[in-house]
Design an enzyme around this catalytic site. Structure first.
Site, mmCIF file in Angstrom:
data_model
loop_
_atom_site.group_PDB
_atom_site.id
_atom_site.type_symbol
_atom_site.label_atom_id
_atom_site.label_comp_id
_atom_site.label_asym_id
_atom_site.label_seq_id
_atom_site.Cartn_x
_atom_site.Cartn_y
_atom_site.Cartn_z
ATOM 1 N N LYS A 103 8.258 -30.358 -28.672
ATOM 2 C CA LYS A 103 8.018 -32.183 -27.864
ATOM 3 C C LYS A 103 7.074 -32.744 -29.172
ATOM 4 C CE LYS A 103 6.971 -35.385 -25.214
ATOM 5 N NZ LYS A 103 5.755 -35.310 -24.061
ATOM 6 N N LYS B 121 -2.676 -39.696 -29.050
ATOM 7 C CA LYS B 121 -3.089 -37.303 -28.750
ATOM 8 C C LYS B 121 -1.796 -36.893 -28.935
ATOM 9 C CE LYS B 121 -1.933 -35.064 -24.948
ATOM 10 N NZ LYS B 121 -1.120 -35.355 -24.114
#
Lengths: 289, 289
Positions: free
Chosen positions: B170, B238
């Site tokens: 990811k 983030k």
């Protein structure tokens, strides 16, 4: 049509041959006799100078390594502006600085010669198969006149704006391609350093928003460290010089582009100039060992 | 199957509803009563604590904003390790640091709980439609046990390695996506500053080696400066924190990734946090005016 073709290298050679095959009369010129012989073998004619090649031409195509060669062929005493007929359509398919393309177009106009910048992407394969993408800058009417010739060479032929615009789009293309190679290289280094199988990882990336033509075509060869060209680092380095020059001419700062250019310069400095541009992976690895 | 679902936000809410629709018993928990009511409306059950949600569960899914929330739900006194049954399969679908995923898996193993890290890509649309891509790290047998649940939520379900590997993939995905947005932004700025129509230019790029899913899906909205999310800059910021942390943990330097992270941080600093991540274009523009 009578076509002069100057520059019969890896790209220009097969492009000229395709024009012969399409029924055009092609008179070629190159500094290499071997390349001229190849054109004659394909059914073209060999000229002994640029002047001779362009003397009878309706259309002159140049496909040369870099700006200095284009300038010599266009502006030189033996050149196209001196010896081309009024109304000649000059299509420069080399990759050069947008500013060079604009200077060529302005000088040509003074002589009654019509100039288009029409750099290509698609590489040697695209040149041989006649499937290049061609990005064309210049007068829309001249573009329409060039189209019958260009459709022989490529499948995507797009007029993108005035003189120089073709080169600007090519520059944008090269910055994006070089950048994606760099990003994929960093992804591979991160995955492998983390103990993750890069094949499985990049398969997922290829199927989602991270997907790209580069991932589709090159992820397997990159993971296997197979870097046979393809498109050489040396050429991409030359093109990044054009990108950086184009950004300076346009007066813009492009931070990622700057880093991409430096990484490709590093690849060359490290001796990888004759490898495929996917060898950017070797630079990112070398930073980390 | 009895599924506990903790975190019923923009992503978790529709995912839990899809599991109910597929015939599973879903007991949800969220700090928001409103979100719990939505799950009940969709046919699920509401728990008053994590402990109550996981007490009877075979499978517990967490879909939380960041590492601290995952750590609280897993390690806290009301948490999953304290109250889950032996043999419970915990699937953390949040995007967190690979190192967090490894710590969760190790602590779970001590309690006889099986843990997978299974972050997703595909956004709210993918969550609603059940078309997410899911990258899974952990034990291969546990992955097979999780598959019947995961196929309800996504269409691409790939086991990429041991604990943490899903999060690493990811992270690699987010660095490539962020980077491509940056490159496309710089291409647009170069084209426009050079007086070239960006629509025509990017159409050419999309058809060649510069092509990408980002160009396919977002070039028109970027050129029109339409930045409604989509995936917010705040979230990508983030995620870039996770990418940088993952690179540090793996001990690698990633130069392009570093610049991408700073550009996304600039987007947030300039007040674009709630816009789509394609708003990276606004940062590259702001550098140039």
């Amino acid at each position: 049509m009578n076509i002069a073709f100057v520059g019969l290298g890896i790209m220009g050679g097969p492009m000229a041959a395709n024009l012969v095959r399409a029924g055009h009369t092609v008179v070629g010129y190159d500094v290499s006799d071997e390349r001229l012989d190849a054109l004659v073998g394909a059914g073209g004619k060999a000229a002994e100078s640029v002047a001779e090649a362009v003397a009878q031409a309706d259309t002159a195509i140049t496909m040369l390594p870099d700006s200095p060669q284009v300038e010599e062929v266009v502006f030189g005493p033996d050149g196209l502006l001196e010896h081309g007929r009024r109304g000649l359509l000059h299509i420069d398919m080399s990759t050069v600085r947008p500013e060079t393309a604009r200077r060529v177009a302005q000088a040509a106009a003074v002589k009654g010669i019509r100039a288009l910048d029409a750099p290509v992407s698609g590489g040697e394969r695209g040149a041989v198969d006649g499937t290049l993408s061609v990005m064309v800058g210049g007068d829309p009417g001249d573009f329409e006149d060039a189209r019958p010739v260009l459709v022989v060479l490529g499948t995507t032929i797009v007029h993108v704006g005035p003189a120089g615009a073709g080169q600007t789009v090519k520059a944008a293309n090269q910055l994006v391609v070089g950048g994606i190679y760099g990003l994929v290289a960093e992804a591979i280094v991160l995955l492998e350093a983390s103990g993750v199988d890069p094949e499985a990882g990049l398969d997922v990336l290829a199927g989602g928003l991270a997907g790209s033509r580069v991932l589709d075509l090159k992820r397997h060869s990159m993971i296997r460290r197979r870097f046979a060209p393809g498109f050489r680092i040396d050429l991409h380095h030359k093109d990044m010089g054009i990108v950086i020059a184009a950004a300076r001419e346009a007066g813009v700062a492009l931070p990622l582009t700057g880093v991409v250019a430096q990484l490709i310069a590093a690849a060359r400095a490290q001796g990888y100039g004759s490898l495929d541009h996917s060898a950017l992976l070797k630079v990112v690895e070398r930073i980390n060992r």
